[in-house]
Design a protein around this motif. Structure first.
Motif, PDB file in Angstrom:
ATOM      1  N   PRO A 164       0.852  -1.243  -0.232  1.00  0.00           N
ATOM      2  CA  PRO A 164      -0.109  -0.079  -0.022  1.00  0.00           C
ATOM      3  C   PRO A 164       0.981   1.270   0.517  1.00  0.00           C
ATOM      4  O   PRO A 164       2.229   1.137   0.451  1.00  0.00           O
ATOM      5  CB  PRO A 164      -0.480  -0.241   1.532  1.00  0.00           C
ATOM      6  CG  PRO A 164       0.184  -0.647   2.227  1.00  0.00           C
ATOM      7  CD  PRO A 164       1.016  -1.542   1.492  1.00  0.00           C
ATOM      8  N   VAL A 165       0.412   2.735  -0.096  1.00  0.00           N
ATOM      9  CA  VAL A 165       1.172   3.635   0.121  1.00  0.00           C
ATOM     10  C   VAL A 165      -0.540   4.107  -0.368  1.00  0.00           C
ATOM     11  O   VAL A 165      -1.260   4.840  -0.623  1.00  0.00           O
ATOM     12  CB  VAL A 165       1.190   4.410  -1.883  1.00  0.00           C
ATOM     13  CG1 VAL A 165       2.053   5.244  -1.774  1.00  0.00           C
ATOM     14  CG2 VAL A 165       2.009   3.086  -3.031  1.00  0.00           C
ATOM     15  N   MET A 166      -0.197   4.970   1.472  1.00  0.00           N
ATOM     16  CA  MET A 166      -0.751   6.317   2.171  1.00  0.00           C
ATOM     17  C   MET A 166      -0.264   7.355   1.674  1.00  0.00           C
ATOM     18  O   MET A 166       0.390   8.085   1.185  1.00  0.00           O
ATOM     19  CB  MET A 166      -0.427   6.023   3.851  1.00  0.00           C
ATOM     20  CG  MET A 166       0.635   6.599   4.281  1.00  0.00           C
ATOM     21  SD  MET A 166       0.605   6.225   5.961  1.00  0.00           S
ATOM     22  CE  MET A 166       2.327   6.549   6.289  1.00  0.00           C
ATOM     23  N   LYS A 167      -1.688   8.208   0.982  1.00  0.00           N
ATOM     24  CA  LYS A 167      -1.870   9.054   0.224  1.00  0.00           C
ATOM     25  C   LYS A 167      -2.719  10.101   0.678  1.00  0.00           C
ATOM     26  O   LYS A 167      -3.613   9.594   1.709  1.00  0.00           O
ATOM     27  CB  LYS A 167      -1.676   9.865  -1.188  1.00  0.00           C
ATOM     28  CG  LYS A 167      -3.518   8.477  -1.808  1.00  0.00           C
ATOM     29  CD  LYS A 167      -2.836   8.628  -2.967  1.00  0.00           C
ATOM     30  CE  LYS A 167      -4.087   7.635  -3.556  1.00  0.00           C
ATOM     31  NZ  LYS A 167      -3.860   7.582  -4.981  1.00  0.00           N
ATOM     32  N   HIS A 168      -2.829  11.307   0.719  1.00  0.00           N
ATOM     33  CA  HIS A 168      -1.182  12.696   0.401  1.00  0.00           C
ATOM     34  C   HIS A 168      -1.487  13.147   1.454  1.00  0.00           C
ATOM     35  O   HIS A 168      -1.754  14.394   1.658  1.00  0.00           O
ATOM     36  CB  HIS A 168      -1.733  13.236  -0.596  1.00  0.00           C
ATOM     37  CG  HIS A 168      -3.129  12.654  -1.672  1.00  0.00           C
ATOM     38  ND1 HIS A 168      -4.381  12.322  -1.378  1.00  0.00           N
ATOM     39  CD2 HIS A 168      -2.339  12.337  -2.979  1.00  0.00           C
ATOM     40  CE1 HIS A 168      -4.368  11.875  -2.234  1.00  0.00           C
ATOM     41  NE2 HIS A 168      -3.739  11.846  -3.395  1.00  0.00           N
ATOM     42  N   ILE A 169       0.122  12.778   1.993  1.00  0.00           N
ATOM     43  CA  ILE A 169       0.568  13.235   3.571  1.00  0.00           C
ATOM     44  C   ILE A 169       0.991  14.459   3.186  1.00  0.00           C
ATOM     45  O   ILE A 169       2.140  14.816   2.343  1.00  0.00           O
ATOM     46  CB  ILE A 169       1.436  12.157   3.932  1.00  0.00           C
ATOM     47  CG1 ILE A 169       2.004  12.094   5.191  1.00  0.00           C
ATOM     48  CG2 ILE A 169       2.893  12.081   2.910  1.00  0.00           C
ATOM     49  CD1 ILE A 169       2.777  11.370   6.002  1.00  0.00           C
ATOM     50  N   PRO A 170       1.023  15.331   4.709  1.00  0.00           N
ATOM     51  CA  PRO A 170       0.726  15.217   5.524  1.00  0.00           C
ATOM     52  C   PRO A 170      -1.272  15.006   5.461  1.00  0.00           C
ATOM     53  O   PRO A 170      -1.900  15.707   6.355  1.00  0.00           O
ATOM     54  CB  PRO A 170       0.663  16.776   6.206  1.00  0.00           C
ATOM     55  CG  PRO A 170       1.490  17.326   4.987  1.00  0.00           C
ATOM     56  CD  PRO A 170       1.717  16.254   4.211  1.00  0.00           C
ATOM     57  N   GLY A 171      -1.698  15.325   4.209  1.00  0.00           N
ATOM     58  CA  GLY A 171      -2.788  15.818   4.401  1.00  0.00           C
ATOM     59  C   GLY A 171      -3.820  16.284   3.276  1.00  0.00           C
ATOM     60  O   GLY A 171      -3.110  17.694   3.172  1.00  0.00           O
ATOM     61  N   HIS A 172      -4.697  16.184   2.619  1.00  0.00           N
ATOM     62  CA  HIS A 172      -4.970  16.991   1.703  1.00  0.00           C
ATOM     63  C   HIS A 172      -6.702  17.301   1.213  1.00  0.00           C
ATOM     64  O   HIS A 172      -7.289  18.210   0.681  1.00  0.00           O
ATOM     65  CB  HIS A 172      -5.175  15.706  -0.289  1.00  0.00           C
ATOM     66  CG  HIS A 172      -5.554  16.802  -0.949  1.00  0.00           C
ATOM     67  ND1 HIS A 172      -5.762  17.358  -2.241  1.00  0.00           N
ATOM     68  CD2 HIS A 172      -4.280  17.177  -1.932  1.00  0.00           C
ATOM     69  CE1 HIS A 172      -5.823  17.815  -2.763  1.00  0.00           C
ATOM     70  NE2 HIS A 172      -4.832  17.908  -3.171  1.00  0.00           N
ATOM     71  N   GLY A 173      -7.057  16.833   3.240  1.00  0.00           N
ATOM     72  CA  GLY A 173      -8.463  17.428   3.020  1.00  0.00           C
ATOM     73  C   GLY A 173      -9.237  18.671   3.221  1.00  0.00           C
ATOM     74  O   GLY A 173     -10.251  18.968   2.855  1.00  0.00           O
ATOM     75  N   ARG A 174      -8.243  19.793   3.536  1.00  0.00           N
ATOM     76  CA  ARG A 174      -8.876  21.094   3.234  1.00  0.00           C
ATOM     77  C   ARG A 174      -8.691  21.613   2.247  1.00  0.00           C
ATOM     78  O   ARG A 174      -8.943  22.599   2.018  1.00  0.00           O
ATOM     79  CB  ARG A 174      -8.001  21.543   4.493  1.00  0.00           C
ATOM     80  CG  ARG A 174      -7.888  20.771   6.137  1.00  0.00           C
ATOM     81  CD  ARG A 174      -7.279  21.593   7.064  1.00  0.00           C
ATOM     82  NE  ARG A 174      -7.497  20.956   8.193  1.00  0.00           N
ATOM     83  CZ  ARG A 174      -8.170  21.419   9.542  1.00  0.00           C
ATOM     84  NH1 ARG A 174      -9.504  21.933   8.795  1.00  0.00           N
ATOM     85  NH2 ARG A 174      -8.114  20.870  10.556  1.00  0.00           N
ATOM     86  N   ALA A 175      -8.009  20.859   1.097  1.00  0.00           N
ATOM     87  CA  ALA A 175      -8.196  21.846   0.265  1.00  0.00           C
ATOM     88  C   ALA A 175      -9.154  22.247  -0.418  1.00  0.00           C
ATOM     89  O   ALA A 175     -10.370  21.683  -0.945  1.00  0.00           O
ATOM     90  CB  ALA A 175      -7.188  20.793  -1.147  1.00  0.00           C
ATOM     91  N   ALA A 176      -9.112  23.256  -0.711  1.00  0.00           N
ATOM     92  CA  ALA A 176      -9.895  24.304  -2.226  1.00  0.00           C
ATOM     93  C   ALA A 176     -10.486  23.817  -3.340  1.00  0.00           C
ATOM     94  O   ALA A 176     -10.769  24.714  -3.907  1.00  0.00           O
ATOM     95  CB  ALA A 176     -10.279  25.476  -1.199  1.00  0.00           C
ATOM     96  N   CYS A 177      -8.748  23.004  -3.552  1.00  0.00           N
ATOM     97  CA  CYS A 177      -8.898  23.191  -5.290  1.00  0.00           C
ATOM     98  C   CYS A 177      -8.120  21.985  -5.999  1.00  0.00           C
ATOM     99  O   CYS A 177      -7.961  20.728  -4.777  1.00  0.00           O
ATOM    100  CB  CYS A 177      -8.190  24.222  -6.163  1.00  0.00           C
ATOM    101  SG  CYS A 177      -6.884  24.104  -6.003  1.00  0.00           S
ATOM    102  N   ASP A 178      -8.769  21.590  -7.166  1.00  0.00           N
ATOM    103  CA  ASP A 178      -8.420  19.740  -7.072  1.00  0.00           C
ATOM    104  C   ASP A 178      -6.407  20.485  -7.536  1.00  0.00           C
ATOM    105  O   ASP A 178      -6.064  21.428  -8.231  1.00  0.00           O
ATOM    106  CB  ASP A 178      -9.061  19.930  -8.270  1.00  0.00           C
ATOM    107  CG  ASP A 178      -8.408  18.386  -9.144  1.00  0.00           C
ATOM    108  OD1 ASP A 178      -7.679  18.214  -8.607  1.00  0.00           O
ATOM    109  OD2 ASP A 178      -9.320  18.027  -9.849  1.00  0.00           O
ATOM    110  N   SER A 179      -5.821  19.843  -6.910  1.00  0.00           N
ATOM    111  CA  SER A 179      -3.908  20.508  -7.253  1.00  0.00           C
ATOM    112  C   SER A 179      -3.787  19.803  -8.787  1.00  0.00           C
ATOM    113  O   SER A 179      -2.253  19.692  -9.432  1.00  0.00           O
ATOM    114  CB  SER A 179      -3.095  19.637  -5.858  1.00  0.00           C
ATOM    115  OG  SER A 179      -3.684  17.640  -6.152  1.00  0.00           O
ATOM    116  N   HIS A 180      -4.553  19.045  -9.575  1.00  0.00           N
ATOM    117  CA  HIS A 180      -3.923  18.538 -10.334  1.00  0.00           C
ATOM    118  C   HIS A 180      -4.508  19.793 -10.792  1.00  0.00           C
ATOM    119  O   HIS A 180      -4.038  19.831 -12.559  1.00  0.00           O
ATOM    120  CB  HIS A 180      -4.949  17.768 -10.925  1.00  0.00           C
ATOM    121  CG  HIS A 180      -4.943  16.103 -11.088  1.00  0.00           C
ATOM    122  ND1 HIS A 180      -5.805  16.000  -9.697  1.00  0.00           N
ATOM    123  CD2 HIS A 180      -4.769  14.799 -10.946  1.00  0.00           C
ATOM    124  CE1 HIS A 180      -5.824  14.537  -9.514  1.00  0.00           C
ATOM    125  NE2 HIS A 180      -4.616  14.167 -10.358  1.00  0.00           N
TER     126      HIS A 180
END
Length: 335
Positions: A164-180
């Motif tokens: 397994p690869v845990m993602k996205h460290i340290p956390g992407h849950g608060r992001a207000a836009c798509d990092s793509h």
């Protein structure tokens, strides 16, 4: 044979002579597959074999994003459709058991075609108002539930011979836009991040692999995304979270990052990242990233070897037909 600290993609369902020659020269540590690379099971099996031959290493890791739901590179008609992560979080009392079973079935699918690393579990904890790039990929909205289900997913994958690869460290849950498509900026305090976002990663810090977040945390480093921040990598990921496994970037071709591709890679390695990930198969971009990537050595090599040492053939008795029927019945009953 020494490898370069790279994980690279390829363009299609077969490996061209030019791509094979490039990979032989660059010697990436591993590869990643996307939907564009997926044909029949026999075709995928042939591709993974060709990639390992080009790398010159039978143990070269081959990754895929196989979460279920929106993020599933292998699907019908050759493989089952799996539910999004949030479906498990809504299963009262059976969430962890069902998540483990689903991951064990995914591992069976992946291992059968030569894929031995899955970019899961997603340990991001979404908050109200955040962008839906995570959305139902998240198992739940509480750190404890995310950690519990994430642990079950990791265990199911490893039981089937897939890391397994845990993602996205340290956390992407608060992001207000798509990092793509852009660079998310999170203004939460360090205490808030520690109390929520970091918690699942801390609980699963013993896992062998993790993927960084292309997110700026202004309370930690207002100038650089986590992927390229020495403060985030060294003080938070290695320090406060306590992760000592192999740390890879998220895809360097995502538009959250700017500048020449060599510079993107160099900034990540300067921050303390172990391996650079580039996914889209664009040859010119891969060449530039390779120019900025060192040979895998020192602590990064130790972490890479430690991760692969945890990769073992499926060691438990597993009747895939019975397990799949039990999985489908469990989901149907819950619905």
């Amino acid at each position: 044979m020494t490898s370069r600290a790279l994980i690279l993609g390829c363009a299609g369902q077969t490996l061209s002579a030019e791509e094979a020659a490039f990979f032989r020269a660059v010697r990436p540590w591993g590869f990643i597959l996307f939907k564009r690379n997926i044909g029949t099971p026999d075709a995928v099996r042939a591709l993974t074999g060709a990639l390992r031959e080009a790398a010159g290493r039978a143990d070269a890791p081959i990754l895929i994003d196989q979460e279920g739901g929106r993020v599933q590179r292998m699907g019908p008609p050759h493989w089952p459709a799996y539910p999004a992560g949030r479906r498990f979080g809504r299963l009262n009392g059976s969430a962890a058991a069902m998540a483990r079973l689903g991951a064990r079935l995914m591992a069976h699918d992946l291992a059968a075609v030569g894929i031995n690393v899955d970019c899961a579990p997603v340990l991001d904890v979404p908050v109200e108002g955040s962008h839906d790039i995570i959305g139902d990929r998240a198992y739940a909205t509480s750190p404890a539930s995310v950690a519990e289900i994430g642990r079950a997913v990791a265990e199911g994958l490893m039981a089937g011979g897939v890391l397994p690869v845990m993602k996205h460290i340290p956390g992407h849950g608060r992001a207000a836009c798509d990092s793509h498509h852009g660079l998310p900026v999170v203004d939460a305090s360090r205490d808030s991040l520690a109390a929520q976002d970091f918690q699942p990663f801390r609980a699963l810090a013993d896992l062998p692999l993790a993927m960084s977040a292309h997110v700026v945390f202004t309370a930690l480093d207002p100038d650089r995304p986590a992927t390229q921040s020495p403060t985030v990598v060294r003080e938070i990921i290695r320090g406060a979270i306590g992760f000592d496994g192999l740390l890879m970037t998220d895809d360097l071709s995502m538009h959250a990052l700017t500048g020449p591709f060599r510079a993107r890679a160099e900034a990540a390695f300067a921050a303390g990242i172990d391996v650079a990930l580039h996914c889209n198969g664009d040859r010119a971009e891969m060449e530039a990233v390779a120019e900025g990537a060192p040979v895998l050595a020192g602590p990064a090599l130790r972490r890479a070897e430690a991760a692969l040492a945890r990769l073992a053939p499926a060691g438990e008795a597993f009747d895939v037909g019975e397990a799949r029927a039990r999985f489908e019945a469990g989901l149907t009953a819950a619905a």
